[in-house]
Scaffold this active site. Sequence first.
Site, mmCIF file in Angstrom:
data_model
loop_
_atom_site.group_PDB
_atom_site.id
_atom_site.type_symbol
_atom_site.label_atom_id
_atom_site.label_comp_id
_atom_site.label_asym_id
_atom_site.label_seq_id
_atom_site.Cartn_x
_atom_site.Cartn_y
_atom_site.Cartn_z
ATOM 1 N N HIS A 87 -23.685 -44.594 36.871
ATOM 2 C CA HIS A 87 -24.660 -45.228 35.982
ATOM 3 C C HIS A 87 -24.106 -46.551 35.466
ATOM 4 O O HIS A 87 -23.404 -46.595 34.462
ATOM 5 C CB HIS A 87 -25.026 -44.312 34.821
ATOM 6 C CG HIS A 87 -26.156 -44.845 33.982
ATOM 7 N ND1 HIS A 87 -26.915 -44.041 33.169
ATOM 8 C CD2 HIS A 87 -26.665 -46.088 33.822
ATOM 9 C CE1 HIS A 87 -27.828 -44.758 32.549
ATOM 10 N NE2 HIS A 87 -27.686 -46.029 32.938
ATOM 11 N N HIS A 91 -25.499 -50.950 35.751
ATOM 12 C CA HIS A 91 -26.556 -51.817 36.276
ATOM 13 C C HIS A 91 -26.013 -52.994 37.066
ATOM 14 O O HIS A 91 -26.640 -53.453 38.028
ATOM 15 C CB HIS A 91 -27.438 -52.313 35.133
ATOM 16 C CG HIS A 91 -28.109 -51.204 34.399
ATOM 17 N ND1 HIS A 91 -29.233 -50.567 34.867
ATOM 18 C CD2 HIS A 91 -27.792 -50.580 33.233
ATOM 19 C CE1 HIS A 91 -29.585 -49.606 34.024
ATOM 20 N NE2 HIS A 91 -28.723 -49.594 33.033
ATOM 21 N N GLN A 121 -34.940 -50.937 27.730
ATOM 22 C CA GLN A 121 -35.832 -50.995 28.888
ATOM 23 C C GLN A 121 -37.066 -51.842 28.563
ATOM 24 O O GLN A 121 -37.396 -52.081 27.398
ATOM 25 C CB GLN A 121 -36.256 -49.582 29.287
ATOM 26 C CG GLN A 121 -35.111 -48.645 29.628
ATOM 27 C CD GLN A 121 -34.534 -48.881 31.008
ATOM 28 O OE1 GLN A 121 -35.212 -49.349 31.906
ATOM 29 N NE2 GLN A 121 -33.266 -48.546 31.170
ATOM 30 N N HIS A 142 -34.062 -41.148 27.969
ATOM 31 C CA HIS A 142 -35.020 -41.935 27.166
ATOM 32 C C HIS A 142 -36.194 -41.033 26.785
ATOM 33 O O HIS A 142 -37.346 -41.287 27.122
ATOM 34 C CB HIS A 142 -35.485 -43.158 27.951
ATOM 35 C CG HIS A 142 -34.402 -44.179 28.145
ATOM 36 N ND1 HIS A 142 -34.199 -45.214 27.250
ATOM 37 C CD2 HIS A 142 -33.467 -44.317 29.100
ATOM 38 C CE1 HIS A 142 -33.176 -45.951 27.675
ATOM 39 N NE2 HIS A 142 -32.718 -45.417 28.782
ATOM 40 N N ASP A 147 -22.445 -47.804 32.203
ATOM 41 C CA ASP A 147 -23.731 -48.424 31.830
ATOM 42 C C ASP A 147 -23.594 -49.947 31.679
ATOM 43 O O ASP A 147 -24.259 -50.562 30.848
ATOM 44 C CB ASP A 147 -24.281 -47.807 30.541
ATOM 45 C CG ASP A 147 -25.792 -48.015 30.392
ATOM 46 O OD1 ASP A 147 -26.439 -48.420 31.375
ATOM 47 O OD2 ASP A 147 -26.322 -47.781 29.283
ATOM 48 N N LEU A 176 -28.490 -51.512 21.172
ATOM 49 C CA LEU A 176 -27.479 -51.658 22.208
ATOM 50 C C LEU A 176 -28.166 -51.688 23.570
ATOM 51 O O LEU A 176 -29.101 -50.936 23.835
ATOM 52 C CB LEU A 176 -26.482 -50.503 22.151
ATOM 53 C CG LEU A 176 -25.484 -50.520 20.986
ATOM 54 C CD1 LEU A 176 -24.737 -49.194 20.924
ATOM 55 C CD2 LEU A 176 -24.504 -51.674 21.117
#
Length: 381
Positions: free
Chosen positions: A58, A60, A139, A192, A271, A306
Amino acid sequence: MTRQVSCIANGEVFTGDGFEPSMVVVDGLRIADEKVKGTGEVIDAAGCYVIPGLVDIHFHGSAGADVSDGDLAGLHKMGAYEASRGITAMCPATMTLSEEQLTAAAVAAREYIPSYDEADLVGINMEGPFISPDKIGAQNPEHVRHAGVDEFRRLQEASGGLFKLVDIAPEEPGADAFIGELADEVRISLAHTCADYETAASAFAKGARHLTHLYNAMDPMHHRNPGPIPAGVEHPEVTAEIISDGVHIHPAMVRLAFKMFGDDRMILVSDTLRAAGLGDGVYDLGGQDVTVKGYEARIDGGRGALAGSVSDLMRCFYVAVKDMDIPLVSAVKAASTNPARAIGVDADYGSLAPGHFADAVVLDKETLEVRQVVLRGNAIL
């Protein structure tokens, strides 16, 4: 220039449940048993630990690139940076975007072939868009939508089967059908989400098997409203990932998570966004500006939520051990063995046993600083 390794000698080698003085013998791309006499460089690991290459399931992006860009050159930048930090297998996460953008990211990932000094791309983590509109985090709310089996299968076909994780909010319409249809095809994670204990427990009973960035973007534990975390603890097949960057989670809560789930079910993740490996500044994340200052990344000019991390998985591993008192063996499991198993690539990654890819990291025993990275049998530092 490649530097073929024949063995890593004189180190304390990770065995899966501890360390012992041993050597790691390399035969081409793979680890061999000690009977093999390979040709190449001998790495002296005296005074060092030897651990499997880390596996980040995980993150990006890094080095200025993001998997959601759909840019093959960017993936190579990410692969080189991750490998230089001892992350030898990567499963980058897409954001909450349109199907067109997600398709472009999937196609680029399918086309990625690593150079000798770049990490393998072993999967894609689909973090969005099937999330709760009330737990957006960083997001993009414009693209949040209900879980769709047909959309996922189109994306999976575009990726050549690379999607290994897909996140959903189980309380949203379509989630039950999605889990029922796809639980045997991909690892489904709760993320989420506003799910209560009962909804989460039901999702795990139906086949969901993972919790995304534990504590973040989910309801906290409460003695009358337990939320999704105890539901995951009670289901022995559920793994839980956590961001141990020292920013997202207090050390006591990281230690608590390891006590609740055990070190065979915990997974360290970074992350990171594209700013990892760069400095302070403003960076794009899924179409939103993120301000980075030190180890913090936030939306809304640095004042909002964050927005991921800038600490790569090796730094998260270091923080977990040095600053959070997670035992070294537990941290290695959580940063390598467990994530490889969770996404089904443990026959090749996450272990120094014969037959696995010759991916290893040599760490100074005192400082845990990276002294050498061996990637598919080549020394790259």
